[in-house]
Each structure stands twice: as C-alpha cells, then as structure tokens.
Write a protein that holds these residues in place. Structure first.
Motif, PDB file in Angstrom:
ATOM      1  N   ASP A 284      -8.511   0.285  -2.569  1.00  0.00           N
ATOM      2  CA  ASP A 284      -7.892  -0.401  -3.706  1.00  0.00           C
ATOM      3  C   ASP A 284      -6.502   0.174  -3.994  1.00  0.00           C
ATOM      4  O   ASP A 284      -5.553  -0.567  -4.285  1.00  0.00           O
ATOM      5  CB  ASP A 284      -8.792  -0.253  -4.938  1.00  0.00           C
ATOM      6  CG  ASP A 284      -8.373  -1.189  -6.059  1.00  0.00           C
ATOM      7  OD1 ASP A 284      -8.230  -2.396  -5.803  1.00  0.00           O
ATOM      8  OD2 ASP A 284      -8.161  -0.705  -7.186  1.00  0.00           O
ATOM      9  N   ASN A 288      -2.843  -1.771  -3.893  1.00  0.00           N
ATOM     10  CA  ASN A 288      -1.875  -1.691  -4.990  1.00  0.00           C
ATOM     11  C   ASN A 288      -0.514  -1.193  -4.507  1.00  0.00           C
ATOM     12  O   ASN A 288       0.536  -1.667  -4.955  1.00  0.00           O
ATOM     13  CB  ASN A 288      -2.407  -0.763  -6.085  1.00  0.00           C
ATOM     14  CG  ASN A 288      -3.432  -1.440  -6.977  1.00  0.00           C
ATOM     15  OD1 ASN A 288      -3.305  -2.620  -7.291  1.00  0.00           O
ATOM     16  ND2 ASN A 288      -4.446  -0.714  -7.386  1.00  0.00           N
ATOM     17  N   ALA A 291       1.184  -4.013  -2.673  1.00  0.00           N
ATOM     18  CA  ALA A 291       1.724  -4.994  -3.622  1.00  0.00           C
ATOM     19  C   ALA A 291       2.997  -4.460  -4.280  1.00  0.00           C
ATOM     20  O   ALA A 291       3.972  -5.207  -4.478  1.00  0.00           O
ATOM     21  CB  ALA A 291       0.680  -5.327  -4.682  1.00  0.00           C
ATOM     22  N   ALA A 292       3.019  -3.169  -4.618  1.00  0.00           N
ATOM     23  CA  ALA A 292       4.207  -2.573  -5.226  1.00  0.00           C
ATOM     24  C   ALA A 292       5.388  -2.612  -4.256  1.00  0.00           C
ATOM     25  O   ALA A 292       6.523  -2.911  -4.646  1.00  0.00           O
ATOM     26  CB  ALA A 292       3.914  -1.131  -5.642  1.00  0.00           C
ATOM     27  N   ARG A 295       6.821  -6.072  -4.143  1.00  0.00           N
ATOM     28  CA  ARG A 295       7.592  -6.394  -5.353  1.00  0.00           C
ATOM     29  C   ARG A 295       8.954  -5.699  -5.326  1.00  0.00           C
ATOM     30  O   ARG A 295       9.959  -6.267  -5.761  1.00  0.00           O
ATOM     31  CB  ARG A 295       6.803  -5.967  -6.596  1.00  0.00           C
ATOM     32  CG  ARG A 295       5.505  -6.749  -6.804  1.00  0.00           C
ATOM     33  CD  ARG A 295       4.867  -6.406  -8.145  1.00  0.00           C
ATOM     34  NE  ARG A 295       3.526  -6.967  -8.252  1.00  0.00           N
ATOM     35  CZ  ARG A 295       2.403  -6.263  -8.154  1.00  0.00           C
ATOM     36  NH1 ARG A 295       2.480  -4.944  -7.996  1.00  0.00           N
ATOM     37  NH2 ARG A 295       1.230  -6.838  -8.253  1.00  0.00           N
ATOM     38  N   ASP A 315       5.893   3.487  -9.664  1.00  0.00           N
ATOM     39  CA  ASP A 315       5.185   3.257 -10.924  1.00  0.00           C
ATOM     40  C   ASP A 315       5.733   2.061 -11.686  1.00  0.00           C
ATOM     41  O   ASP A 315       4.999   1.412 -12.450  1.00  0.00           O
ATOM     42  CB  ASP A 315       5.270   4.505 -11.798  1.00  0.00           C
ATOM     43  CG  ASP A 315       4.495   5.681 -11.209  1.00  0.00           C
ATOM     44  OD1 ASP A 315       3.631   5.435 -10.346  1.00  0.00           O
ATOM     45  OD2 ASP A 315       4.774   6.837 -11.579  1.00  0.00           O
ATOM     46  N   TYR A 317       6.667  -0.747 -10.341  1.00  0.00           N
ATOM     47  CA  TYR A 317       6.211  -1.994  -9.723  1.00  0.00           C
ATOM     48  C   TYR A 317       4.708  -2.029  -9.467  1.00  0.00           C
ATOM     49  O   TYR A 317       4.173  -3.084  -9.147  1.00  0.00           O
ATOM     50  CB  TYR A 317       6.947  -2.212  -8.397  1.00  0.00           C
ATOM     51  CG  TYR A 317       8.400  -2.595  -8.564  1.00  0.00           C
ATOM     52  CD1 TYR A 317       8.778  -3.941  -8.621  1.00  0.00           C
ATOM     53  CD2 TYR A 317       9.393  -1.635  -8.676  1.00  0.00           C
ATOM     54  CE1 TYR A 317      10.107  -4.302  -8.773  1.00  0.00           C
ATOM     55  CE2 TYR A 317      10.728  -1.984  -8.828  1.00  0.00           C
ATOM     56  CZ  TYR A 317      11.083  -3.326  -8.879  1.00  0.00           C
ATOM     57  OH  TYR A 317      12.401  -3.677  -9.032  1.00  0.00           O
ATOM     58  N   ALA A 318       4.016  -0.888  -9.568  1.00  0.00           N
ATOM     59  CA  ALA A 318       2.586  -0.855  -9.287  1.00  0.00           C
ATOM     60  C   ALA A 318       1.782  -1.305 -10.497  1.00  0.00           C
ATOM     61  O   ALA A 318       2.243  -1.210 -11.644  1.00  0.00           O
ATOM     62  CB  ALA A 318       2.165   0.554  -8.870  1.00  0.00           C
ATOM     63  N   SER A 319       0.575  -1.785 -10.233  1.00  0.00           N
ATOM     64  CA  SER A 319      -0.304  -2.198 -11.325  1.00  0.00           C
ATOM     65  C   SER A 319      -0.931  -0.975 -11.981  1.00  0.00           C
ATOM     66  O   SER A 319      -0.905   0.136 -11.444  1.00  0.00           O
ATOM     67  CB  SER A 319      -1.400  -3.128 -10.787  1.00  0.00           C
ATOM     68  OG  SER A 319      -2.297  -2.400  -9.979  1.00  0.00           O
ATOM     69  N   ILE A 320      -1.545  -1.186 -13.129  1.00  0.00           N
ATOM     70  CA  ILE A 320      -2.134  -0.082 -13.877  1.00  0.00           C
ATOM     71  C   ILE A 320      -3.359   0.492 -13.168  1.00  0.00           C
ATOM     72  O   ILE A 320      -3.818   1.594 -13.461  1.00  0.00           O
ATOM     73  CB  ILE A 320      -2.496  -0.558 -15.300  1.00  0.00           C
ATOM     74  CG1 ILE A 320      -2.771   0.651 -16.207  1.00  0.00           C
ATOM     75  CG2 ILE A 320      -3.710  -1.491 -15.250  1.00  0.00           C
ATOM     76  CD1 ILE A 320      -2.935   0.271 -17.651  1.00  0.00           C
ATOM     77  N   GLY A 321      -3.898  -0.261 -12.202  1.00  0.00           N
ATOM     78  CA  GLY A 321      -5.088   0.205 -11.493  1.00  0.00           C
ATOM     79  C   GLY A 321      -4.813   1.261 -10.439  1.00  0.00           C
ATOM     80  O   GLY A 321      -5.756   1.838  -9.877  1.00  0.00           O
TER      81      GLY A 321
END
Length: 428
Positions: A284, A288, A291-292, A295, A315, A317-321
């Motif tokens: 996971d 992430n 994906a970052a 973006r 940080d 561009y990354a999601s909170i997960g």
C-alpha cells in the motif's frame, strides 16, 4: 606520443583489466554499515573501487589502448543531457548537483568503464564469474541466516535472508543472487557441451541460489527473476523451458513445505496474489509513493523537480495513508525506522525528478542495449543469454525498485557487461 601522455604511458595496467572489475564486484559484498543508508551522500567500498575502474579506463582511452565504441554516444549521451537539463532547472540545484554526479557515476561512467575494459570473451567470462561467485557467497550466508535466526525480522522472526547487506537494505541480497542465478542459468543451458561434470555442478549451484532467493522473501525480485529466467530458457529452447519449469515447480513445493522459513515463503507468495485487491502495508505504501510520483510529474512534466528532490515533495503530493517510514530489524543493526526517500520505481523516479526529458534519456540507454542484443542475437551463446536475462531482470525489477544502497555499483557493472555484448566490442 605527446609530453602530456608520456607519464601516463609509463603507468602499468594489468594484462587483463577485467580482473579489476572482478575485485570491484567482490567489494560490494563488504558489509556497508549503517552510514551507507539514509539521506545525503554515502560512499561505500564499491564506490571507491568503481572510481578506480573509471580512472583505469580513462587512462587506457587517453593513451589510445582502447577506443570509444560508436554506440556509446547514442546510449549514454541523451541520459547525460537529460540529467544536466533537470539539474539546471531543479528547484534545489545544490541537492541536485550531488544527484547529477551519482547518476552519472552509476548510469554512465562505471558502465562505460566496464565496456572499455572488457575486450574479449575471456574478459566477459571473468566478469560474469565474479558476479556468480559473489551471488553464491551471499546465498550461502543468507541460507545460514535464515536457518539460525540471524536474518532480518519478518513476522516477529529473524528468518529473512539478507546476506552481508543487513536489514537496512533487505532487497540487496536478492538482487545480487538474482544476477548470479541468471548467469548460471545461461551457462547451465549450454553445460552439456562443456563436459559431464558441468551439468551437476550447475544444478547444485542453481539449487543453492534458488533456496536463498526463496528465503529472501523479496516479491519484486521473484517476479523479475521469473520473467527473465523464462525468457532466457524460451530463447534457448522452448521444450527445455517446459521441462525446467516443471522441475522448478516441484522444487518450489519442497521449499515451501520444509525448512524453518517455509511458512514465511508460502505466506509471502500468497500475498503477491492479494497485493491487488488486499495489499499489505508495504504494498500500500508503494502504491501511494507511485501515485505521489505521478502527481509530481503532472505538475512538473518536462524537467521534473530535480534529481534527489523527490523526498522534499513527497509529503505534499502523497495521500494521508502513506506511512512515515519503513521498519527494519536484525541482530546487527537492531530496530531502525527508515524514511521513504524514493517511489520504489526507477521509471517513476526519473519521471518525477527529471520529467520526460530525463525519462527519454533513460529509455535511450536501455533502447540501445536492447537493439544491440537483438542485432547480435546468438541463442546458443551463454554470454548472450546472460545479457538478455540480466537486461530483462533490470527492466522488470525497476517497476518495483529503484537504484540505491551498496548494490548501485554492482548494477552499473552489470549494465556495462550487457553493453559490452550489445555494442559488439567483445572479440571472439
């Protein structure tokens, strides 16, 4: 000879500089220590030995003892240009300058030095043999680690084989052993022509390497190695590939059902299937990070944010997960929480830090290597088969990992060995 080159000509170089490459390969196995990981610039024994290779190759080039291959410019030129452009346009030029030097070392200077120092088949065989020797040594040590509980921690048990690299670089041993496995596979396929004793020796070596790879519990390496090994065997002979795969399936059953790490291997294997629908925390986090990186590239499509600048933008561009770091533990280094400094995907790392300009240069390098191997294809030549297998392994492994740690120089040497075969500079 000019006055400037006369002092250089007085220097003595070994009759076979390829032995210097073999020594450099051996230095990669020296335990790097905790200072070889983390942010900033870290220098390992392999880096120092790699610099010596570059200096020797430069000396031979300046004194006219070797010639630059014509394929070198289209292979390495675009990558250097892309690196230069992304560095000049970087959001933090100071940080990117160190990255420019590092990337030039790993993707250009060391591979090109290997190409220049490998002159004939015996030289290339020496290089491949050194890679095989290091892989077998790491495999043996890794098996001992798993059997005695001195490996890296996974599931609360120190059974993960990591070799001399330790838990701080859990994938390093599997990559080194993967290189050795593909080289030995290429030579095993042609072993019947080398005498009756060659076949059982090759099979014993492959079993040792396969067990170590299983106990390394590196899912990305398993996928890359599987793709590379299957392609190598299919190119050699399709029927041979079918028989070997059947034997490997039987061996896998044995490895999973016996031994201290058998249950961990089975669980790790099943997690590969579930990584799409039900990914664990490690997978996971990787999703992430990917994906970052995408973006970041969407906002900086042409030249990226600059080499070594991914951590500064992660940080944002990354999601909170996304986890704050990865956890490692072994008997030598103890518990360590490591920051996530890259997207763990070499293609996305180039795309986010260097944009399409940098990725184009990266693609040009591997495009030239692929084209060269295809033009000079010889499916019964173990050195050609090894080159195809190693290149396939790198291309697939880069989807799940990127360059980092002590194995950078080793990967650079592997690229150089592939280049020597692809550029046609190896004399018969």
């Amino acid at each position: 000879m000019t006055a400037h080159t006369a002092p250089l000509a007085a220097m003595r170089v070994p009759r076979r500089p390829s032995w210097l490459i073999a020594v450099t390969v051996a230095t990669v196995g020296i335990p790097p220590g905790p200072d070889a990981f983390g942010p900033g610039v870290q220098i390992t024994a392999g880096d120092v030995a790699g610099l010596a290779l570059v200096l020797v190759a430069a000396f031979l080039l300046v004194t006219g003892r070797v010639q630059m291959p014509r394929a070198a410019l289209p292979a390495f030129g675009p990558l250097v240009v892309g690196l230069g452009i992304s560095t000049v346009c970087s959001a933090d030029i100071t940080a990117s300058l160190a990255g420019f030097v590092r990337n030039t070392q790993i993707f250009v200077l060391v591979p090109l030095a290997v190409v220049l120092l490998v002159r004939d088949r015996r030289d290339l065989t020496i290089v491949c043999s050194s890679l095989l020797g290091l892989g077998l040594a790491e495999a043996g040590y890794g098996i001992w680690q798993s059997a005695t509980g001195n490996g890296a921690s996974i599931g609360g048990e120190n059974i993960r084989a990591v070799g001399t690299f330790g838990a701080l670089d859990v994938m390093a041993m599997s990559i080194v052993v993967g290189f050795a496995f593909l080289i030995l596979t290429a030579f095993a396929l042609t072993a019947p022509r080398r005498g009756a004793a060659a076949v059982p020796a090759a099979l014993i070596g492959l079993v040792v390497l396969a067990v170590a790879l299983a106990l390394a519990l590196s899912r990305g390496t398993w996928i890359a190695l599987g793709a590379a090994a299957v392609l190598t065997m299919v190119l050699f002979d399709r029927w041979t590939a079918v028989k070997v795969l059947a034997c490997c399936a039987a061996l896998l059953v044995v490895v999973v059902t016996v031994g201290g790490g058998g249950q961990a291997v089975a669980e790790r294997s099943s997690s590969m299937v579930a990584s799409i629908s039900q990914p664990d925390q490690s997978v996971d986090d990787r999703y992430n990070l990917w994906a970052a990186a995408l973006r970041i590239w969407e906002d900086h499509p042409v030249t990226g944010v600059g080499v070594k600048n991914f951590p500064a933008y992660r940080d944002t561009y990354a999601s909170i997960g996304l986890s704050s770091g990865s956890e490692t533990d072994d008997s030598v280094n103890g518990y360590v929480r490591q920051p996530l400094l890259s997207p763990h995907n070499e293609y996305l790392l180039f795309l986010s830090e260097q944009g399409v300009v940098g990725l184009a240069g990266f693609g040009a390098l591997f495009g030239v290597l692929l084209a060269g191997l295809w033009r000079r294809r010889r499916p019964r030549d173990p050195l050609w088969l090894a080159g195809v297998g190693l290149l396939t392994f790198l291309l697939v492994n880069f989807v799940y990992a990127d360059m980092g740690g002590p194995t950078c120089v080793l990967t650079a040497i592997v690229m150089g060995a592939i280049g020597a075969r692809a550029f046609g500079t190896v004399r018969e």
